[in-house]
Design a protein around this motif. Sequence first.
Motif, short mmCIF file in Angstrom:
data_model
loop_
_atom_site.label_atom_id
_atom_site.label_comp_id
_atom_site.label_asym_id
_atom_site.label_seq_id
_atom_site.Cartn_x
_atom_site.Cartn_y
_atom_site.Cartn_z
N ILE A 128 173.30 43.09 43.96
CA ILE A 128 173.53 44.00 42.83
C ILE A 128 172.20 44.58 42.36
CG2 ILE A 128 174.38 44.19 40.46
CD1 ILE A 128 176.34 41.93 41.12
N GLU A 129 172.15 45.90 42.29
CA GLU A 129 170.96 46.58 41.78
C GLU A 129 171.16 46.86 40.29
OE1 GLU A 129 170.16 50.09 43.97
OE2 GLU A 129 169.71 49.05 45.84
N SER A 130 170.16 46.49 39.50
CA SER A 130 170.24 46.73 38.06
C SER A 130 168.85 47.10 37.54
CB SER A 130 170.78 45.50 37.33
OG SER A 130 169.94 44.38 37.56
N GLN A 131 168.81 47.57 36.34
CA GLN A 131 167.56 48.00 35.72
C GLN A 131 167.51 47.47 34.29
OE1 GLN A 131 166.02 52.18 36.19
NE2 GLN A 131 166.52 52.28 34.02
N LYS A 132 166.34 46.99 33.90
CA LYS A 132 166.18 46.45 32.55
C LYS A 132 165.02 47.16 31.85
CE LYS A 132 165.69 42.09 30.03
NZ LYS A 132 166.94 42.26 29.29
N SER A 133 165.27 47.66 30.67
CA SER A 133 164.24 48.33 29.87
C SER A 133 163.69 47.35 28.83
CB SER A 133 164.84 49.56 29.17
OG SER A 133 165.35 50.47 30.11
N PRO A 134 162.50 47.64 28.32
CA PRO A 134 161.93 46.78 27.28
C PRO A 134 162.88 46.66 26.08
CG PRO A 134 160.27 48.29 28.10
CD PRO A 134 161.56 48.72 28.70
N LYS A 135 163.06 45.44 25.62
CA LYS A 135 163.88 45.10 24.45
C LYS A 135 165.38 45.37 24.67
CE LYS A 135 160.18 45.77 21.08
NZ LYS A 135 159.79 46.41 19.78
N GLN A 136 165.77 45.64 25.92
CA GLN A 136 167.20 45.86 26.20
C GLN A 136 167.92 44.52 26.34
OE1 GLN A 136 168.03 47.88 29.89
NE2 GLN A 136 170.24 47.89 29.58
N ASP A 137 169.04 44.40 25.65
CA ASP A 137 169.90 43.23 25.84
C ASP A 137 170.62 43.38 27.17
OD1 ASP A 137 169.27 42.08 23.37
OD2 ASP A 137 170.78 43.32 22.35
N GLY A 138 170.50 42.37 27.99
CA GLY A 138 171.14 42.44 29.30
C GLY A 138 170.41 43.40 30.22
N SER A 139 171.14 44.16 30.98
CA SER A 139 170.56 45.11 31.92
C SER A 139 171.57 46.21 32.19
CB SER A 139 170.17 44.42 33.23
OG SER A 139 171.29 43.80 33.83
N THR A 140 171.14 47.24 32.93
CA THR A 140 171.99 48.38 33.27
C THR A 140 172.35 48.31 34.75
OG1 THR A 140 170.95 49.77 31.58
CG2 THR A 140 172.19 50.90 33.32
N TYR A 141 173.63 48.32 35.02
CA TYR A 141 174.10 48.29 36.41
C TYR A 141 173.80 49.63 37.08
CZ TYR A 141 177.34 48.58 40.33
OH TYR A 141 177.89 48.78 41.57
N ILE A 142 173.28 49.56 38.33
CA ILE A 142 172.97 50.77 39.09
C ILE A 142 173.90 50.90 40.30
CG2 ILE A 142 171.22 52.00 40.43
CD1 ILE A 142 169.10 50.71 38.66
N ASP A 143 173.90 49.89 41.14
CA ASP A 143 174.68 49.98 42.37
C ASP A 143 174.80 48.58 42.96
OD1 ASP A 143 176.12 51.02 44.44
OD2 ASP A 143 174.55 52.36 45.19
N ASN A 144 175.53 48.48 44.07
CA ASN A 144 175.60 47.21 44.80
C ASN A 144 175.72 47.48 46.28
OD1 ASN A 144 178.54 46.73 45.86
ND2 ASN A 144 178.78 47.59 43.79
N MET A 145 175.32 46.51 47.08
CA MET A 145 175.38 46.62 48.52
C MET A 145 175.95 45.34 49.11
SD MET A 145 171.61 48.27 49.24
CE MET A 145 170.87 47.04 48.16
N LEU A 146 176.82 45.47 50.08
CA LEU A 146 177.35 44.31 50.78
C LEU A 146 176.36 43.87 51.84
CD1 LEU A 146 181.09 45.34 51.27
CD2 LEU A 146 180.08 44.01 49.42
N GLU A 147 176.10 42.59 51.91
CA GLU A 147 175.17 42.05 52.89
C GLU A 147 175.90 41.74 54.20
OE1 GLU A 147 171.99 42.02 52.43
OE2 GLU A 147 172.15 42.72 50.37
N SER A 148 175.17 41.26 55.17
CA SER A 148 175.78 40.87 56.44
C SER A 148 176.74 39.71 56.23
CB SER A 148 174.69 40.47 57.45
OG SER A 148 173.81 41.55 57.69
N ARG A 149 177.76 39.64 57.05
CA ARG A 149 178.76 38.58 56.97
C ARG A 149 178.34 37.41 57.89
NH1 ARG A 149 184.10 38.45 55.62
NH2 ARG A 149 184.23 40.73 55.48
N VAL A 150 178.51 36.20 57.41
CA VAL A 150 178.24 35.00 58.22
C VAL A 150 179.55 34.27 58.46
CG1 VAL A 150 177.03 32.79 58.36
CG2 VAL A 150 175.90 34.77 57.30
N ILE A 151 179.89 34.07 59.72
CA ILE A 151 181.11 33.38 60.09
C ILE A 151 180.76 32.05 60.76
CG2 ILE A 151 183.15 33.43 61.57
CD1 ILE A 151 183.28 36.43 61.20
#
Length: 283
Positions: A37-60
Amino acid sequence: MEKVVITNKNGESITLGNHTPYFLETLDGVGNIPVTIESQKSPKQDGSTYIDNMLESRVISIEGMIVTRDNPNEVLNYRRKMQRVLNPKLGEVTITYYHEDKIKEIKAIAETTPIFPSGQGSKGLFYQKYLLHLLCHQPFWLDTYYESREMSYLMGGLNFRLSLPTNFSNRGFKRKAANVGDVSTPVEIEFKGPATNPTVTNETTGEFIKVNRELGEDDILTVSTVFGEKYVRINGENAFHYIDLGSVFWQLVTGDNILSYQSNNDSIKTRVKVKWKSRYIGL
């Protein structure tokens, strides 16, 4: 009945299921995919801001037992066959999953050669436990078949015999294409001439692929929008330099897509085919 067939590039395969010699006991990793999950946090921000997400390789991971009935030498033979099929030096294998009427496939590479434990209960005269660890760089399960229909000219217009039949007039040829998977999926497009500056547009996204080239009656233009495997070929030869600069190697979004075909030289001999495989994030 659940079973898994693993096939290498030489066409040699093994079947893991509920019968000899390769019993399947556990099959892990076919449903879940790690997510970054990609997110961004600004100074004094509660929590963070969601930007995007990427699926990783699958392990079987697969566990099971090699079991033979009479000849203990067969255990070694079946071990050797499993090692041949899952030889990492041959490249990726195809894993095909079967369960009732569900059939899906995925490409994978063996992270290690097959593991054959030697501890108590793992090995005997007529049995041998096995462990397989496979990495799927593309995490999506695919249909084993292509959705593919030919677009052909008929008197009075173009008729596209698809799952949802649509009749096309001589201008603005449009039709529906359904992606029933969980994510967007790439396409392969084939033009059989004659055609001039052929263009296929995904009206749903507004993106188009246009090739600035005249095709003769014997010319075949093929385009792939698969990530990492994009190509434009005319009669098998590279034709990337004919791509219009405004083109995008678009994909089918989930659900219904409206596709259109245009050419500056419509002909009753022109054929256009779009094919794709739907992609799923789990079984």
